[in-house]
Write an enzyme that holds these catalytic residues in place. Structure first.
Site, PDB file in Angstrom:
ATOM      1  N   HIS A  76      -4.724  23.640  13.974  1.00 21.57           N
ATOM      2  CA  HIS A  76      -4.455  22.440  14.543  1.00 21.57           C
ATOM      3  C   HIS A  76      -4.135  22.778  16.186  1.00 21.57           C
ATOM      4  CE1 HIS A  76       0.007  23.685  14.300  1.00 21.57           C
ATOM      5  NE2 HIS A  76       0.139  22.830  15.279  1.00 21.57           N
TER       6      HIS A  76
ATOM      7  N   ASP B 218      -4.485  26.625   8.143  1.00 22.80           N
ATOM      8  CA  ASP B 218      -3.852  26.405   9.788  1.00 22.80           C
ATOM      9  C   ASP B 218      -4.028  27.610  10.667  1.00 22.80           C
ATOM     10  OD1 ASP B 218      -3.231  24.843  11.522  1.00 22.80           O
ATOM     11  OD2 ASP B 218      -1.004  24.742  11.232  1.00 22.80           O
TER      12      ASP B 218
ATOM     13  N   SER C 291       3.367  26.105  18.264  1.00 20.75           N
ATOM     14  CA  SER C 291       2.264  26.351  17.054  1.00 20.75           C
ATOM     15  C   SER C 291       1.499  27.530  17.374  1.00 20.75           C
ATOM     16  CB  SER C 291       1.729  24.947  17.099  1.00 20.75           C
ATOM     17  OG  SER C 291       2.658  24.151  16.245  1.00 20.75           O
TER      18      SER C 291
END
Length: 573
Positions: free
Chosen positions: A75, A106, A188
């Site tokens: 992402h 992910d 992230s």
């Protein structure tokens, strides 16, 4: 007055030297621990990556090899597109290109350019992580690293084996590490390290409830062991899928994990798993709950073989199962198209970030990207295919197209085999079988019961003679195990006349260790294991071949002696 009196008493104590206990130096073990922590963070910081994607935002990552491969979140990479900018703590900005993506897990693999001596992180064993272990996260929260210096946060492991359901996207987090180290939007894709500076996970999600997009002390990292299982597939440049057993489970009244449904087309069914069996282990992990099963399953890519343990009627059975994919190729690609630049699981959205527009991509960088359906970047598949092929050809280079081999079967009977581009024939204990290489090859599975031994041997010869460019369609699958998940092999997949064949190569020697020929989907392949290599007429060839079908050995060829020659090809009809 009492305050002044207290001050006078303290002053007197100081003058008498009794304050030495107050200002004494910390114990040496405390200083040693502090210095070790600082050294671990300093080293880990050098391998941490800040990802900038212009107006699309950015995130974090971590270098895993000296040649520039780095892991981040899907992402984070997806909104950035094929190219992005990355900074390291050395204060320099580097170009990076997408390599492969795992949209379900992910995870994305990118490759930084400009050096061949990048400071790669030490990889830890995430299965050894325990609740209470110290850990720290390094990354680019809120894109603060405009000075190219990442942010470090310290905490502890709050939980292991966490499962996070998909929330409106493909993304599913399994076998996660939970931590209270501060993880915020922009962290992230960044690394979670243990106290020794080994990366144990990739930060990706935080639980925010209704408090807004800020950390509340509950963050989740994808286990590094899962990432390493997928790394070979990611290096292939593919859009990678996760695995399914082809069976569902639930917990019964006694707390046992029971198979409640199973596809009769699945490899698990062919290996003997049935409705009502109690599942007790999967891969390298025990299974005691349904979530535990999902955690164990989620760390493996499609196509891997893993050991499975189950009980039936009080008797334990252990099998090795080939895992199917969660999605069909077309279904996975369609879902990705629908989720381009999705909201990240940490709550951030591309429009939340502000940055400069991405600068034009250089012509040199453009050469590192090739678009193709089913791939994040087909360029890297070609690179890995070439590497694997050239390593094999160093030991098996020959243009001879007439191969003759003689030897014995396991029972001592004589065997002779001849392979040419037009025909494959065998004489076993006086019985002959042969196939012509024309027409519908999927029906030519001689000798009977072998699953297509002659056709498999023909595919082996064809790959060597024609090479990956002329074989049919040959691609690099990634790295995968055979009998044990602890050993990985480079795998090439060949498609020729609707026949799929997989070739397993030992990475260090380049030797062809095994091949699998699938005459049709959802069937057991004819599997050949090549052993005891020797040199014949300057070519390394096996003196022993084990022929398998499913979990049964069909036969063993041993004492093999090879003769290689060239014949004139047939004139075209």
């Amino acid at each position: 007055m009492r305050t002044l009196a207290c001050f006078a008493i303290c002053l007197a104590a100081t003058s008498l030297g009794t304050s030495s206990r107050v200002i004494a130096a910390p114990p040496q073990e405390v200083l040693d621990a502090e210095n070790a922590r600082i050294a671990a963070i300093e080293k880990a910081t050098r391998s941490s990556v800040c990802v900038f994607a212009g107006a699309a935002g950015g995130g974090s990552g971590v270098l895993i090899s000296k040649d520039g491969y780095a892991i981040t979140n899907y992402h984070v990479a997806d909104p950035a597109g094929s190219f992005m900018k990355c900074s390291l703590s050395d204060g320099k900005l580097y170009d990076a290109v997408i390599v492969g993506i795992d949209p379900v897990g992910d995870v994305a693999l990118i490759k930084l350019q400009g050096r061949d001596d990048f400071p790669a992180a030490d990889i830890g064993d995430s299965d050894k992580v325990q609740v209470g272990d110290w850990c720290f996260a390094i990354g680019n929260p809120f894109l603060l690293a405009t000075d190219m210096q990442p942010t470090v946060t310290w905490g502890m492991v709050s939980g292991v084996g966490r499962y996070q359901y998909p929330s409106g996207t493909l993304i599913e987090y399994t076998d996660c590490i939970q931590t209270d180290a501060s993880i915020n939007p922009g962290n992230s894709g960044g690394p979670l390290f243990n106290k020794d500076g080994q990366v144990i996970g990739i930060n990706g999600r935080i639980s925010i409830e209704k408090r807004g997009r800020v950390n509340v002390g509950v963050g989740y990292a994808i286990s590094m062991n899962q990432v390493m299982n997928f790394l070979g597939y990611l290096k292939s440049g593919r859009v990678v899928d996760h695995a399914t057993l082809g069976a569902t489970v639930s917990t019964d009244s006694e707390g046992e994990v029971i198979v409640t449904n199973i596809l009769d087309t699945s490899d698990a069914y062919r290996r003997g798993l049935r409705y009502g069996d109690e599942l007790v282990s999967f891969g390298s992990k025990p299974v005691t709950t349904v979530n535990g099963f999902k955690n164990a399953l989620g760390i493996y890519p499609r196509g891997w073989r893993v050991p499975v343990g189950f009980f039936r009627g009080g008797t334990r059975h252990d099998i090795v199962v080939r895992l199917a994919g969660v999605h069909s190729r077309e279904e996975l690609l369609a879902k990705i198209q629908k989720s381009v630049a999705p909201p990240s699981p940490d709550g951030s959205k591309p429009e939340d970030h502000h940055g400069e527009e991405t600068k034009p991509v250089s012509e040199e960088l453009k050469k590192l990207f090739e678009a193709r359906s089913g791939y994040a970047n087909y360029y890297f598949n070609l690179q890995e295919r070439t590497r694997t092929w050239e390593a094999w050809k160093r030991g098996e280079a020959s243009d001879a197209n007439d191969w003759k081999v003689s030897g014995q079967l396991a029972d001592g009977d004589a065997v002779q085999i001849e392979l040419t581009p037009q025909k494959a024939a065998a004489t076993v204990a006086g019985r002959e079988s042969a196939i012509e290489i024309e027409g519908d090859l999927s029906q030519k599975l001689e000798p009977v019961g072998s699953g297509g031994l002659l056709l498999a041997l023909h595919a082996w010869q064809r790959l060597q003679l024609e090479g990956p460019e002329k074989y049919g369609e040959v691609s690099y699958l990634g790295t995968a195990p055979l009998d044990t998940i602890d050993q990985r092999f480079d795998v090439l997949v060949g498609l020729y006349d609707a026949i799929e064949t997989r070739f397993y190569f030992e990475p260090k020697s380049g030797d062809l260790i095994a091949m699998e020929m699938f005459p049709e989907a959802d069937s057991d392949p004819c599997e050949l294991r090549f052993q005891d290599y020797d040199v014949f007429e300057g070519v390394r060839l096996p003196t022993k071949i084990i022929i398998r079908r499913g979990d049964q050995i069909y036969n063993i060829l041993h004492g093999l002696k090879w003769t290689l020659s060239s014949t004139e090809p047939k004139d075209a009809a």
